[in-house]
Design an enzyme around this catalytic site. Structure first.
Site, PDB file in Angstrom:
ATOM      1  N   SER A 167      49.471  16.604  90.248  1.00  0.00           N
ATOM      2  CA  SER A 167      48.717  16.136  89.084  1.00  0.00           C
ATOM      3  C   SER A 167      48.783  17.160  87.960  1.00  0.00           C
ATOM      4  O   SER A 167      47.764  17.576  87.407  1.00  0.00           O
ATOM      5  CB  SER A 167      47.261  15.841  89.454  1.00  0.00           C
ATOM      6  N   LYS A 224      49.031   9.024  84.810  1.00  0.00           N
ATOM      7  CA  LYS A 224      50.325   9.702  84.938  1.00  0.00           C
ATOM      8  C   LYS A 224      51.397   8.791  85.539  1.00  0.00           C
ATOM      9  O   LYS A 224      52.591   9.011  85.316  1.00  0.00           O
ATOM     10  CB  LYS A 224      50.174  10.968  85.793  1.00  0.00           C
ATOM     11  N   SER A 259      43.657  10.721  86.021  1.00  0.00           N
ATOM     12  CA  SER A 259      45.056  11.110  86.205  1.00  0.00           C
ATOM     13  C   SER A 259      45.972  10.023  86.753  1.00  0.00           C
ATOM     14  O   SER A 259      47.185  10.221  86.814  1.00  0.00           O
ATOM     15  CB  SER A 259      45.140  12.345  87.116  1.00  0.00           C
TER      16      SER A 259
END
Length: 504
Positions: free
Chosen positions: A340, A162, A159
């Site tokens: 997230s 991102k 993640s």
């Protein structure tokens, strides 16, 4: 500042953090909604004092007020499965860091690269880290890399990708961009609900204490019903349009509770429970579900919908009956990073594709993100963007790319990228870091970082102010881990070591 004074400041800080964390965890939800996280203002305030950030937009104490309140009130669940972790006094992170900085009016000194390496290099050898381990630590004020361990080597980011998605979207569209969801005329006796890609569109009742409200399907139904009645219409056929996106709607890992089918029309991320963040059962066709909900809302407002809503493509330039708009892109980015949120991440990747003239599917979004990051002259050699959420193991980026993204986001030259830093979770307090740093006293409240977790993948990238008051940016990545909790703790120790370093 002498070493003994710095040591005293660190001891005082650690004691204060213990008290803060206890107060935070015993506070009620209502009290948490009023929390003023001094950590946010300290970290980003120091950047301002050093001339590293130009303020732009409705910022308050280093983070937008509404997003900070939302993060403080949340239960800490995010889009990843991390380790888990009133009083009359509202808890806040202790304002000790300023005392540990440089003399008033001066610029805090940067760590010496060799001294920082002496601290970090042994921690990089922790056996809990996988066979692939890379790192990059950068001085925010100068952009100079102070520590690197194969910083150009690409790894699966999970993640932390991102951060790249957020940067590309903000660069392409700007922090004030909003996403429309509309209802338009669609032929004789017909209307169409057109999804523009707002993943935060909600069918739920508005929260009374929320300062910023997401776009509301109820408000859209109100406006549509008024417009129809003004035309003397009380019965319509309803279609729904998802043509803004192309390609497959299912992520390669789907079906999965971490992400809904990727469609430009959905309400509450297709969740089948009342959760707002984190894993949850999802509707297999969120667009059709949103259209059925909208039809019921129209009925409640005196408009009869003839038959079941049907998938359609609205006529080009069809007259609008009603529109609702998402929160500004800055707010979507902050929410995505704090929790997230995989659904927001995929939506922002596709918004970047639409802005760049690419097809808004997985492939087009990946190309658009890469092209936008290239315009920022970021190091992209070997980078691969297979999705926006980081759930795809074929994503590849480097620690050097992550640290350079953070360098731009804290730069006076790119105020539009500021939400990349203001959305980062605060260690021990918010989002995906709320349950971590229990044993890392120097890091709690001072480390702000984006987490990344897949089986065998653990990453962490963010910002920290060291004991001299210098803002440092870091990225630590490890792949092929076997004990996720031990790997997370090893990464947390690395970030804490940067926070605890006056390395000179």
């Amino acid at each position: 500042m002498t070493r003994s004074a710095a040591g005293s400041a660190r001891s005082a800080y650690r004691s204060a953090v213990d008290t803060t964390r206890t107060a935070w965890r015993s506070a009620s939800k209502q009290q948490r909604q009023t929390v003023r996280l001094t950590a946010s203002s300290t970290v980003l305030g120091l950047v301002v004092s050093a001339g590293a950030v130009t303020l732009a937009g409705p910022w308050d104490s280093g983070q937008r007020t509404a997003e900070r309140s939302r993060a403080a009130a949340a239960d800490g669940r995010g889009g990843e499965r991390h380790a888990p972790g009133g009083t009359a006094t509202v808890p806040s992170a202790p304002p000790v860091l300023a005392a540990a900085g440089a003399p008033a009016g001066g610029t805090p000194p940067a760590p010496e690269a060799k001294a920082l390496a002496d601290v970090l290099a042994p921690l990089m050898k922790d056996p809990a880290l996988g066979s692939l381990r890379t790192a990059s630590v950068v001085d925010a004020a100068t952009g100079r890399e102070l520590f690197g361990a194969e910083p150009a080597r690409n790894a699966t980011p999970a993640s932390t990708v991102k951060l790249a998605i957020a940067t590309a979207a903000l660069s392409a569209l700007g922090p004030e961009h909003r996403i429309d969801t509309t209802v338009v005329e669609a032929g004789s006796g017909g209307i169409a609900l057109v999804g523009g890609g707002d993943p935060t569109l909600t069918a739920r009742a508005p929260k009374q204490d929320a300062q910023d409200q997401p776009a509301s399907l109820r408000a859209l139904a109100d406006g549509t019903a008024r417009a129809l009645k003004d035309r003397g219409t009380t019965k319509v056929r309803l279609g729904y349009d998802t043509s803004a996106y192309t390609g497959p709607v299912l992520h390669p890992i789907s079906p999965n509770e971490n992400i809904a089918p990727v469609t430009p029309l959905m309400a509450d991320e297709g969740r089948l429970d009342q959760s707002e963040y984190g894993p949850a059962p999802r509707d297999t066709d969120p667009a059709a579900a949103a259209a059925r909900t909208f039809a019921r809302m129209l009925k409640d407002r005196g408009i009869t919908v003839d038959g079941e809503p049907a998938k359609t493509t609205a006529p080009a330039k069809a007259p609008r009956l009603a529109t609702v708009r998402s929160l500004p892109l800055a707010g979507l980015v902050e929410r995505m990073l704090t929790h997230s949120d995989n659904d927001i991440a995929e939506a922002l990747a596709r918004q970047t594709a639409l802005a760049g003239g690419e097809p808004a599917g997985f492939e087009g979004a990946g190309r658009a993100v890469r092209k936008e990051l290239a315009t920022l002259k970021l190091p992209l050699n070997g980078a691969v963007f297979e999705d926006g959420s980081g759930l795809d193991r074929d994503d590849k980026i480097s620690a050097g790319l992550l640290s350079r993204i953070l360098t731009l986001a804290t730069s006076a030259d790119h105020p539009e990228l500021r939400p990349v830093t203001t959305g980062l979770p605060v260690a021990g307090f918010t989002g995906t870091l709320s349950g971590r740093y229990a044993g890392e006293k120097a890091g709690a409240g001072t480390v702000r970082a984006k987490t990344g977790t897949l089986t065998g993948v653990n990453t962490l990238a963010g910002t920290v102010v060291d004991t001299d008051g210098r803002l440092l940016l870091f990225a630590f990545m490890t792949n092929n881990t076997t004990d996720p909790q031990a790997a997370q703790q090893a990464l947390d120790r690395l970030a804490t070591a940067v926070a605890n370093c006056g390395c000179r």
